[in-house]
Design a protein around this motif. Structure first.
Motif, PDB file in Angstrom:
ATOM      1  N   PRO A 111       0.822  -1.212   0.000  1.00  0.00           N
ATOM      2  CA  PRO A 111       0.000   0.000   0.000  1.00  0.00           C
ATOM      3  C   PRO A 111       0.855   1.260   0.000  1.00  0.00           C
ATOM      4  CG  PRO A 111       0.123  -0.894   2.211  1.00  0.00           C
ATOM      5  CD  PRO A 111       0.828  -1.877   1.316  1.00  0.00           C
ATOM      6  N   ARG A 112       0.215   2.414  -0.229  1.00  0.00           N
ATOM      7  CA  ARG A 112       0.914   3.700  -0.183  1.00  0.00           C
ATOM      8  C   ARG A 112       1.004   4.153   1.272  1.00  0.00           C
ATOM      9  NH1 ARG A 112       0.688   7.314  -4.928  1.00  0.00           N
ATOM     10  NH2 ARG A 112      -0.188   6.215  -6.712  1.00  0.00           N
ATOM     11  N   THR A 113       2.002   3.701   1.964  1.00  0.00           N
ATOM     12  CA  THR A 113       2.116   4.038   3.389  1.00  0.00           C
ATOM     13  C   THR A 113       3.436   4.726   3.715  1.00  0.00           C
ATOM     14  OG1 THR A 113       2.910   1.783   3.811  1.00  0.00           O
ATOM     15  CG2 THR A 113       0.558   2.215   4.182  1.00  0.00           C
ATOM     16  N   HIS A 114       4.043   5.348   2.713  1.00  0.00           N
ATOM     17  CA  HIS A 114       5.296   6.061   2.971  1.00  0.00           C
ATOM     18  C   HIS A 114       5.184   7.477   2.413  1.00  0.00           C
ATOM     19  CE1 HIS A 114       9.437   6.742   3.919  1.00  0.00           C
ATOM     20  NE2 HIS A 114       9.724   7.051   2.662  1.00  0.00           N
ATOM     21  N   MET A 115       5.673   8.459   3.175  1.00  0.00           N
ATOM     22  CA  MET A 115       5.654   9.847   2.747  1.00  0.00           C
ATOM     23  C   MET A 115       7.019  10.252   2.199  1.00  0.00           C
ATOM     24  SD  MET A 115       4.732  13.273   4.932  1.00  0.00           S
ATOM     25  CE  MET A 115       4.661  14.883   4.105  1.00  0.00           C
ATOM     26  N   VAL A 116       7.003  10.953   1.073  1.00  0.00           N
ATOM     27  CA  VAL A 116       8.201  11.429   0.390  1.00  0.00           C
ATOM     28  C   VAL A 116       7.986  12.899   0.058  1.00  0.00           C
ATOM     29  CG1 VAL A 116       9.821  10.918  -1.478  1.00  0.00           C
ATOM     30  CG2 VAL A 116       8.243   9.148  -0.705  1.00  0.00           C
ATOM     31  N   LEU A 117       9.064  13.665  -0.032  1.00  0.00           N
ATOM     32  CA  LEU A 117       8.974  15.078  -0.386  1.00  0.00           C
ATOM     33  C   LEU A 117       9.642  15.338  -1.734  1.00  0.00           C
ATOM     34  CD1 LEU A 117      10.006  16.724   3.017  1.00  0.00           C
ATOM     35  CD2 LEU A 117       7.674  16.349   2.159  1.00  0.00           C
ATOM     36  N   LEU A 118       8.946  16.079  -2.582  1.00  0.00           N
ATOM     37  CA  LEU A 118       9.528  16.580  -3.819  1.00  0.00           C
ATOM     38  C   LEU A 118       9.888  18.043  -3.594  1.00  0.00           C
ATOM     39  CD1 LEU A 118      10.170  16.289  -6.881  1.00  0.00           C
ATOM     40  CD2 LEU A 118       7.832  17.085  -7.313  1.00  0.00           C
ATOM     41  N   VAL A 119      11.170  18.362  -3.674  1.00  0.00           N
ATOM     42  CA  VAL A 119      11.640  19.737  -3.496  1.00  0.00           C
ATOM     43  C   VAL A 119      11.825  20.331  -4.892  1.00  0.00           C
ATOM     44  CG1 VAL A 119      13.350  21.231  -2.432  1.00  0.00           C
ATOM     45  CG2 VAL A 119      12.771  19.046  -1.367  1.00  0.00           C
ATOM     46  N   ASN A 120      11.035  21.344  -5.191  1.00  0.00           N
ATOM     47  CA  ASN A 120      10.947  21.857  -6.552  1.00  0.00           C
ATOM     48  C   ASN A 120      12.049  22.867  -6.864  1.00  0.00           C
ATOM     49  OD1 ASN A 120       8.367  20.495  -7.308  1.00  0.00           O
ATOM     50  ND2 ASN A 120       7.628  21.673  -5.558  1.00  0.00           N
ATOM     51  N   LEU A 121      13.290  22.356  -6.911  1.00  0.00           N
ATOM     52  CA  LEU A 121      14.424  23.136  -7.390  1.00  0.00           C
ATOM     53  C   LEU A 121      14.596  22.864  -8.883  1.00  0.00           C
ATOM     54  CD1 LEU A 121      16.855  22.392  -4.416  1.00  0.00           C
ATOM     55  CD2 LEU A 121      15.724  24.577  -4.889  1.00  0.00           C
ATOM     56  N   ASP A 122      15.619  23.426  -9.461  1.00  0.00           N
ATOM     57  CA  ASP A 122      15.913  23.184 -10.870  1.00  0.00           C
ATOM     58  C   ASP A 122      17.321  22.623 -10.983  1.00  0.00           C
ATOM     59  OD1 ASP A 122      15.874  23.101 -13.612  1.00  0.00           O
ATOM     60  OD2 ASP A 122      16.249  25.256 -13.888  1.00  0.00           O
ATOM     61  N   GLU A 191      -3.475  11.385   6.453  1.00  0.00           N
ATOM     62  CA  GLU A 191      -4.212  11.013   7.666  1.00  0.00           C
ATOM     63  C   GLU A 191      -4.665   9.563   7.590  1.00  0.00           C
ATOM     64  OE1 GLU A 191      -4.647  12.441  10.490  1.00  0.00           O
ATOM     65  OE2 GLU A 191      -3.821  14.417  10.039  1.00  0.00           O
ATOM     66  N   MET A 192      -5.152   9.159   6.426  1.00  0.00           N
ATOM     67  CA  MET A 192      -5.603   7.771   6.251  1.00  0.00           C
ATOM     68  C   MET A 192      -4.436   6.800   6.407  1.00  0.00           C
ATOM     69  SD  MET A 192      -8.928   7.381   5.476  1.00  0.00           S
ATOM     70  CE  MET A 192      -9.090   6.040   4.308  1.00  0.00           C
ATOM     71  N   ALA A 193      -3.331   7.080   5.711  1.00  0.00           N
ATOM     72  CA  ALA A 193      -2.177   6.186   5.777  1.00  0.00           C
ATOM     73  C   ALA A 193      -1.567   6.183   7.176  1.00  0.00           C
ATOM     74  CB  ALA A 193      -1.133   6.607   4.740  1.00  0.00           C
ATOM     75  N   ASN A 194      -1.514   7.349   7.812  1.00  0.00           N
ATOM     76  CA  ASN A 194      -0.966   7.444   9.155  1.00  0.00           C
ATOM     77  C   ASN A 194      -1.802   6.645  10.148  1.00  0.00           C
ATOM     78  OD1 ASN A 194       0.731   8.687  11.304  1.00  0.00           O
ATOM     79  ND2 ASN A 194      -1.182   9.687  11.863  1.00  0.00           N
ATOM     80  N   TRP A 195      -3.125   6.694   9.994  1.00  0.00           N
ATOM     81  CA  TRP A 195      -3.981   5.907  10.896  1.00  0.00           C
ATOM     82  C   TRP A 195      -3.680   4.420  10.738  1.00  0.00           C
ATOM     83  CZ3 TRP A 195      -7.227   1.845  10.142  1.00  0.00           C
ATOM     84  CH2 TRP A 195      -7.920   1.419  11.282  1.00  0.00           C
ATOM     85  N   TYR A 196      -3.551   3.956   9.493  1.00  0.00           N
ATOM     86  CA  TYR A 196      -3.278   2.531   9.282  1.00  0.00           C
ATOM     87  C   TYR A 196      -1.952   2.136   9.927  1.00  0.00           C
ATOM     88  CZ  TYR A 196      -2.237  -1.919   7.175  1.00  0.00           C
ATOM     89  OH  TYR A 196      -1.912  -3.240   7.009  1.00  0.00           O
ATOM     90  N   VAL A 197      -0.899   2.912   9.654  1.00  0.00           N
ATOM     91  CA  VAL A 197       0.434   2.567  10.162  1.00  0.00           C
ATOM     92  C   VAL A 197       0.474   2.591  11.682  1.00  0.00           C
ATOM     93  CG1 VAL A 197       2.824   3.367  10.276  1.00  0.00           C
ATOM     94  CG2 VAL A 197       1.634   3.312   8.088  1.00  0.00           C
ATOM     95  N   SER A 198      -0.206   3.565  12.298  1.00  0.00           N
ATOM     96  CA  SER A 198      -0.093   3.737  13.748  1.00  0.00           C
ATOM     97  C   SER A 198      -1.124   2.964  14.541  1.00  0.00           C
ATOM     98  CB  SER A 198      -0.205   5.223  14.110  1.00  0.00           C
ATOM     99  OG  SER A 198      -1.504   5.712  13.811  1.00  0.00           O
ATOM    100  N   SER A 199      -2.272   2.628  13.932  1.00  0.00           N
ATOM    101  CA  SER A 199      -3.391   2.114  14.723  1.00  0.00           C
ATOM    102  C   SER A 199      -3.967   0.785  14.271  1.00  0.00           C
ATOM    103  CB  SER A 199      -4.533   3.152  14.737  1.00  0.00           C
ATOM    104  OG  SER A 199      -4.074   4.392  15.242  1.00  0.00           O
ATOM    105  N   HIS A 200      -3.778   0.380  13.032  1.00  0.00           N
ATOM    106  CA  HIS A 200      -4.391  -0.863  12.567  1.00  0.00           C
ATOM    107  C   HIS A 200      -3.754  -2.051  13.283  1.00  0.00           C
ATOM    108  CE1 HIS A 200      -5.745  -4.104   9.936  1.00  0.00           C
ATOM    109  NE2 HIS A 200      -6.636  -3.254   9.444  1.00  0.00           N
ATOM    110  N   PRO A 201      -4.558  -3.009  13.718  1.00  0.00           N
ATOM    111  CA  PRO A 201      -4.002  -4.161  14.459  1.00  0.00           C
ATOM    112  C   PRO A 201      -2.949  -4.938  13.679  1.00  0.00           C
ATOM    113  CG  PRO A 201      -6.389  -4.071  14.693  1.00  0.00           C
ATOM    114  CD  PRO A 201      -6.031  -3.041  13.673  1.00  0.00           C
ATOM    115  N   ALA A 202      -3.014  -4.887  12.337  1.00  0.00           N
ATOM    116  CA  ALA A 202      -2.059  -5.644  11.531  1.00  0.00           C
ATOM    117  C   ALA A 202      -0.757  -4.905  11.296  1.00  0.00           C
ATOM    118  CB  ALA A 202      -2.686  -6.005  10.182  1.00  0.00           C
ATOM    119  N   SER A 203      -0.692  -3.646  11.679  1.00  0.00           N
ATOM    120  CA  SER A 203       0.523  -2.865  11.432  1.00  0.00           C
ATOM    121  C   SER A 203       1.663  -3.366  12.310  1.00  0.00           C
ATOM    122  CB  SER A 203       0.271  -1.386  11.725  1.00  0.00           C
ATOM    123  OG  SER A 203       1.476  -0.662  11.684  1.00  0.00           O
TER     124      SER A 203
END
Length: 276
Positions: A111-122, A191-203
């Motif tokens: 699933p999409r459970t990781h956060m990444v940042l795109l820094v908009n430089l050139d 918020e959805m992904a964070n809830w799954y990672v932090s609170s779902h019993p299977a995490s």
């Protein structure tokens, strides 16, 4: 004027936390410096999830916990914090999401459970200070197929379908970390992904203690009672911690965490050694 003053105070505290005293320009040199110092000072850890506590992603909570409280966090916390710091400095930053494939079979779509940042430089760069035991220690230029040096392992970004694949070079073999694309994420997505990672019993974050910190010349990693010290130009040392007291001591010394002084927390740490 008041909000600007609060912004400056937040930056001062963050810079003090990571040990940065350089220029505050929105340029590549600043990005490299912050990206090197952040994972060295603020560890990856999942203590709140392990203790059954909710994980908040608003800036005030992140600042209180990771900056003022001597704690760490996982990807959503680390990268939200870094993203807000970069924006306050004048960078243009877009939040993205990744599918972690580290240690997973190729045919298992995560699933999409990781956060990444795109820094908009050139050109644009990918920033990620929250990938556990292999947290980046430098931003990666968003260019496919080139080997990029960091303060630790070499890394690269490859094309993968409509998106990209991040890989790290370990023991002379390229290992896949996660896939991501350039679709911007909304706060509700996190918020959805964070809830799954932090609170779902299977995490796994509900079941295992996970801590990691990148230091100069080495990486520290802790999974329950198993401590690993990986030296970049030396051997890897593995230790089994024998008590909750030992785990607490290592979390405080090697991972530089300020830990809760409560009996329930020590009970959880002791339980992690029950199979030793």
């Amino acid at each position: 004027m008041l909000s600007r003053m609060h912004e400056l105070i937040h930056l001062d505290a963050y810079f003090a936390r990571i040990g940065y005293d350089g220029p505050r320009a929105a340029d590549l040199d600043t990005l490299y410096s912050l990206h090197a110092l952040h994972p060295q000072a603020i560890p990856f850890e999942n203590l709140d999830s392990l203790l059954g506590r909710s994980v908040a992603l608003d800036f005030a909570s992140l600042h209180r916990k990771l900056v003022l409280g001597g704690r760490g966090g996982y990807c959503f916390e680390h990268n939200h914090l870094l993203g807000e710091v970069l924006r306050a400095l004048g960078f243009s930053v877009t939040g993205l999401a990744g599918r972690v494939c580290w240690n997973l079979p190729e045919n298992a779509p995560p699933p999409r459970t990781h956060m990444v940042l795109l820094v908009n430089l050139d050109p644009p760069y990918i920033a990620d200070v929250g990938f556990g035991g292999l947290t980046f220690t430098a931003p990666l230029r968003l260019e496919a197929g080139i080997i990029q040096e960091t303060r630790h392992e070499p890394m690269r970004i490859l094309r993968s379908g409509d998106g990209f694949l991040v890989q790290v070079l370990l023991a002379e073999q390229w290992q896949s970390l996660y896939r991501f694309d350039l679709q911007p994420q909304l706060p509700v997505d996190y918020e959805m992904a964070n809830w799954y990672v932090s609170s779902h019993p299977a995490s796994r974050f509900r079941k295992e203690l996970i801590a990691a910190r990148a230091d100069i010349g080495c990486r520290y990693s802790l999974r329950n009672s198993e401590l690993t010290i990986h030296r970049l130009r030396g051997k890897t040392e593995r230790l089994r911690l024998r008590s909750g007291v030992e785990i607490r001591q290592r979390l405080e010394s090697l991972f530089r965490l300020s830990l809760p002084e409560e009996e329930s927390f020590d009970t959880v740490l002791e339980r992690l050694t029950s199979d030793v």
